[in-house]
Write a protein that holds these residues in place. Structure first.
Motif, PDB file in Angstrom:
ATOM      1  N   ARG A  85      -1.358 -41.205  38.560  1.00 19.21           N
ATOM      2  CA  ARG A  85      -1.405 -41.925  37.168  1.00 19.21           C
ATOM      3  C   ARG A  85      -2.798 -41.970  36.687  1.00 19.21           C
ATOM      4  O   ARG A  85      -2.990 -42.349  35.505  1.00 19.21           O
ATOM      5  CB  ARG A  85      -0.699 -43.406  37.272  1.00 19.21           C
ATOM      6  N   GLU A 114      11.679 -45.807  51.017  1.00 15.29           N
ATOM      7  CA  GLU A 114      11.624 -46.217  49.764  1.00 15.29           C
ATOM      8  C   GLU A 114      11.835 -44.894  48.739  1.00 15.29           C
ATOM      9  O   GLU A 114      11.706 -45.138  47.585  1.00 15.29           O
ATOM     10  CB  GLU A 114      10.087 -46.835  49.485  1.00 15.29           C
ATOM     11  N   ALA A 117      10.392 -41.169  44.989  1.00 18.16           N
ATOM     12  CA  ALA A 117       9.446 -42.095  43.712  1.00 18.16           C
ATOM     13  C   ALA A 117       8.068 -42.468  44.516  1.00 18.16           C
ATOM     14  O   ALA A 117       7.141 -42.655  43.680  1.00 18.16           O
ATOM     15  CB  ALA A 117       9.884 -42.810  43.180  1.00 18.16           C
ATOM     16  N   HIS A 118       8.045 -43.059  45.590  1.00 20.22           N
ATOM     17  CA  HIS A 118       7.040 -43.789  46.263  1.00 20.22           C
ATOM     18  C   HIS A 118       6.420 -42.747  47.464  1.00 20.22           C
ATOM     19  O   HIS A 118       5.382 -43.181  48.183  1.00 20.22           O
ATOM     20  CB  HIS A 118       7.129 -45.180  46.710  1.00 20.22           C
ATOM     21  N   SER A 120       4.174 -39.931  48.319  1.00 15.17           N
ATOM     22  CA  SER A 120       3.027 -38.936  47.739  1.00 15.17           C
ATOM     23  C   SER A 120       2.854 -37.459  48.558  1.00 15.17           C
ATOM     24  O   SER A 120       2.982 -37.630  49.831  1.00 15.17           O
ATOM     25  CB  SER A 120       1.636 -39.771  47.824  1.00 15.17           C
ATOM     26  N   PHE A 305      10.511 -32.541  47.101  1.00 13.59           N
ATOM     27  CA  PHE A 305      10.415 -34.249  46.757  1.00 13.59           C
ATOM     28  C   PHE A 305      11.043 -34.879  48.152  1.00 13.59           C
ATOM     29  O   PHE A 305      11.965 -34.514  48.889  1.00 13.59           O
ATOM     30  CB  PHE A 305      11.419 -34.183  45.733  1.00 13.59           C
ATOM     31  N   SER A 308      15.211 -40.664  51.036  1.00 13.35           N
ATOM     32  CA  SER A 308      15.219 -41.826  51.431  1.00 13.35           C
ATOM     33  C   SER A 308      16.138 -41.565  53.153  1.00 13.35           C
ATOM     34  O   SER A 308      16.852 -41.013  53.225  1.00 13.35           O
ATOM     35  CB  SER A 308      16.195 -42.736  50.712  1.00 13.35           C
TER      36      SER A 308
END
Length: 334
Positions: A85, A114, A117-118, A120, A305, A308
């Motif tokens: 970001r 998590e 999305a969290h 990397s 990707f 979880s």
């Protein structure tokens, strides 16, 4: 961001900066762990969940050495996946002379519960490829201490550089580091860790080498122990900085000014064997290591990707677990 990145101890000790002292409305709560004391002498600045603001501030604080002759040692901490970001203003701040330390934590799919999305994936490549910045991804607390101190030592100088530390909140058995007790050997380990890599496990006659970085080093050591039982003894090299190792490779080729001595110590030619590289990030980050001694290689990492789940299940899903490393080593040596 302070609580989710585990900065409670620092905030409690240093206090939160504010232009004027403000009342702590939770001071009388005995169960409060994080004490938010805002005062002009506070050393923690809290931009909140605003990564662009954070790195913009780092760029300004990191430029005081050239503007006013007063060097500061700014350290910014954010969730590692959100480095992306803030990439443009962070890079621009480095370009304009702002020298700082950026810490991305937690990182990778090791943040299993998590979800994607969290988690990397590409950030190791960002650190490796960012000009004016040295990147580290240590596996152990002592390596973190050494590399952080080295990073701080590069700040606030005409020939200085920024640093990016990619860290994990995964608990790791610190005994696995096997830090030498002999002062000379300990100093040798420190120099190697700061330079990019060191041998963590050495066998008499290796048939394979596992180069591991960061949170997955315990899996690499467990895989090496099982390979020993299978008659395939393997050395384990703990990589702390793919960035510095790549610069050393380019220096050996005459393309960059750097010291290539770390390559001879971490990957000596007389011990060259098929190589397996593994990290909690994109596998191409360490794939260049095979060019040091021109050996067959398999690069393990994360190319999809995140998911979880439990840490064991997520590692197995991406082939980062002990079984995946063993299979890769057997394939590379078969």
């Amino acid at each position: 961001m302070s609580s989710s990145t585990n900065l409670g101890g620092w905030v409690n000790k240093a206090g939160v900066w504010s232009s004027s002292e403000r009342r702590d409305w939770f001071a009388d709560d005995a169960e409060t762990i994080l004490h938010w004391r805002e005062k002009p002498t506070g050393r923690h600045i809290e931009p909140g969940i605003a990564e662009v603001n954070l790195v913009s501030l780092l760029g300004e604080l990191g430029a005081t050495w050239s503007r006013w002759g007063e060097p500061l040692l700014p350290i910014g901490v954010l969730y590692d996946p959100f480095v992306e970001r803030a990439l443009e203003p962070w890079s621009y701040g480095i370009y304009t002379g702002g020298q700082s330390v950026l810490v991305g934590t937690p990182s990778g799919v090791s943040l299993a519960p998590e979800g994607g999305a969290h988690q990397s994936i590409k950030t190791p490549s960002i650190g490796l490829e960012q000009p004016g910045c040295v990147t580290y991804e240590p596996a152990f607390a002592i390596d973190t201490e050494w590399t952080l101190l080295a990073s701080l030592g590069r700040l606030g100088r005409p020939d200085g550089t920024s640093a990016y530390l990619r860290l994990s909140t995964r608990p790791v058995d610190q005994g696995l580091a096997e830090v030498p007790s002999d002062p000379a050997a300990r100093e040798r380990r420190r120099r190697q860790a700061v330079a990019g890599a060191y041998t963590l496990r050495r066998t008499r006659e290796p048939k394979a080498t596992i180069a591991a970085m960061g949170a997955v080093v315990p899996e690499a050591l467990a895989a090496a122990a099982r390979l020993e039982q299978l008659g395939v003894p393997a050395d384990v090299v703990c990589v702390t900085s793919p960035d510095l190792l790549y610069r050393a490779v380019r220096a050996r080729q005459g393309h960059e000014e750097a010291e290539p001595w770390i390559l001879d110590q971490a990957f000596p030619a007389h011990r060259a064997t098929p190589l397996v590289t593994v990290l909690d990030g994109h596998p191409h980050t360490l794939s260049f290591l095979a060019t040091i001694n021109r050996v067959p290689t398999t690069a393990l990492g994360v190319t999809r990707f995140g998911q979880s789940g439990s840490l064991e299940d997520v590692y197995r899903h991406h082939g980062l677990d002990e079984d995946g490393i063993v299979r890769a080593a057997l394939d590379a040596t078969g």
